[in-house]
Design a protein around this motif. Sequence first.
Motif, PDB file in Angstrom:
ATOM      1  N   HIS B 120       0.796  -1.225   0.000  1.00 18.24           N
ATOM      2  CA  HIS B 120       0.000   0.000   0.000  1.00 18.24           C
ATOM      3  C   HIS B 120       0.824   1.268   0.000  1.00 18.24           C
ATOM      4  CE1 HIS B 120      -3.907  -1.814   0.438  1.00 18.24           C
ATOM      5  NE2 HIS B 120      -3.506  -2.527   1.462  1.00 18.24           N
ATOM      6  N   HIS B 136      -0.499  -5.339   2.841  1.00 15.35           N
ATOM      7  CA  HIS B 136      -1.795  -5.705   3.376  1.00 15.35           C
ATOM      8  C   HIS B 136      -1.782  -6.912   4.283  1.00 15.35           C
ATOM      9  CE1 HIS B 136      -6.064  -4.864   3.374  1.00 15.35           C
ATOM     10  NE2 HIS B 136      -6.286  -6.154   3.377  1.00 15.35           N
ATOM     11  N   PRO B 160      -3.906  -3.958   8.723  1.00 11.58           N
ATOM     12  CA  PRO B 160      -2.936  -3.510   7.722  1.00 11.58           C
ATOM     13  C   PRO B 160      -2.720  -1.998   7.724  1.00 11.58           C
ATOM     14  CG  PRO B 160      -4.455  -5.071   6.750  1.00 11.58           C
ATOM     15  CD  PRO B 160      -4.966  -4.788   8.131  1.00 11.58           C
TER      16      PRO B 160
END
Lengths: 122, 282
Positions: B120, B136, B160
């Motif tokens: 991410h 994640h 996460p």
Amino acid sequence: MARNTLSSRFRRVDIDEFDENKFVDEQEEAAAAAAEPGPDPSEERAQGVVLKVLTNFKSSEIEQAVQSLDRNGVDLLMKYIYKGFEKPTENSSAVLLQWHEKALAVGGLGSIIRVLTARKTV
Amino acid sequence: MSLHQFLLEPITCHAWNRDRTQIALSPNNHEVHIYKKNGSQWVKAHELKEHNGHITVLSLDWHPNNVLLAAGSCDFKCRVFSAYIKEVDEKPASTPWGSKMPFGQLMSEFGGSGTGGWVHGVSFSASGSRLAWVSHDSTVSVADASKSVQVSTLKTEFLPLLSVSFVSENSVVAAGHDCCPMLFNYDDRGCLTFVSKLDIPKQSIQRNMSAMERFRNMDKRATTEDRNTALETLHQNSITQVSIYEVDKQDCRKFCTTGIDGAMTIWDFKTLESSIQGLRIM
């Protein structure tokens, strides 16, 4: 889930390792050893063995057992717990829930997330 | 303020290089486009297509040398590319990531292989020799190029994380679905550890409930009481981005977070260090 049908690694699995008589004394080590990731045919066997081991623990001993595992061990335990939830037997879910509570206290939500995102099944 | 319409497709992420002369962006697919300003017009300088198989790039960060680019993507990998354009950039000095940096060269690739989740957020440290990313599967990882690209991964017990930034050469702040910024420390031996959550409920900054919120509560829940379902953290929903507010990645004094709750908070390390016992940014 994709099944690896071309692999013949299952032929190298030592079935005696999974003999239940071996596990009476060192239950935790057994859980870790049986947890070696293997291709599908032995996965089912490993799951059965792990479930037996988890059921054989006394409720009061569960917490201590979980504390003795390291981070990777806790993640692996969570994987087996959820795999066990998938195919419930008579008493399995109750036992698994007890393990789940203790494992969650140590591994946190992160360990559950890693069960969900893991691509290598147990 | 002016709007520039680059593309018709959604832009998933963007990153400015240090001089703010080039912007790298990802149009919700596996490509990275680099635009350069030509007078008042934006001109597409190049495209990077190394993330194979149509895997969307989720986050980008430039290396301080203006040439290397880190990209985190949905194929669970974090890659470092060279975006060196001969006509535009001056030849970069060699970095721990490599000395030859032709355009599009994949310098390093991390992740994949059966574990992990979408990457991410990515962040280079101020020196550029360290790269942090969050994924994640609730992990934070740091790769140190000055130690032959050794990677340390920390499996957290949190939900996460979505965004990460270096705040000093050894400290990393990340935030995500737990709605709370967290501080991690990466020491010179390559050990990545969790230090502390940075949003401790006892903080004196209070959110004022507006009149609109009161009426909304009355309408939705038939009550004028506030906060019975509110989270303990300042942010009431996931934090999607962390950015440096004051000074820089070498020595950050304040950082900013924005989230899905529509709120923005500026965090001051001076206040945090005094309110959280034993907290020190190293």
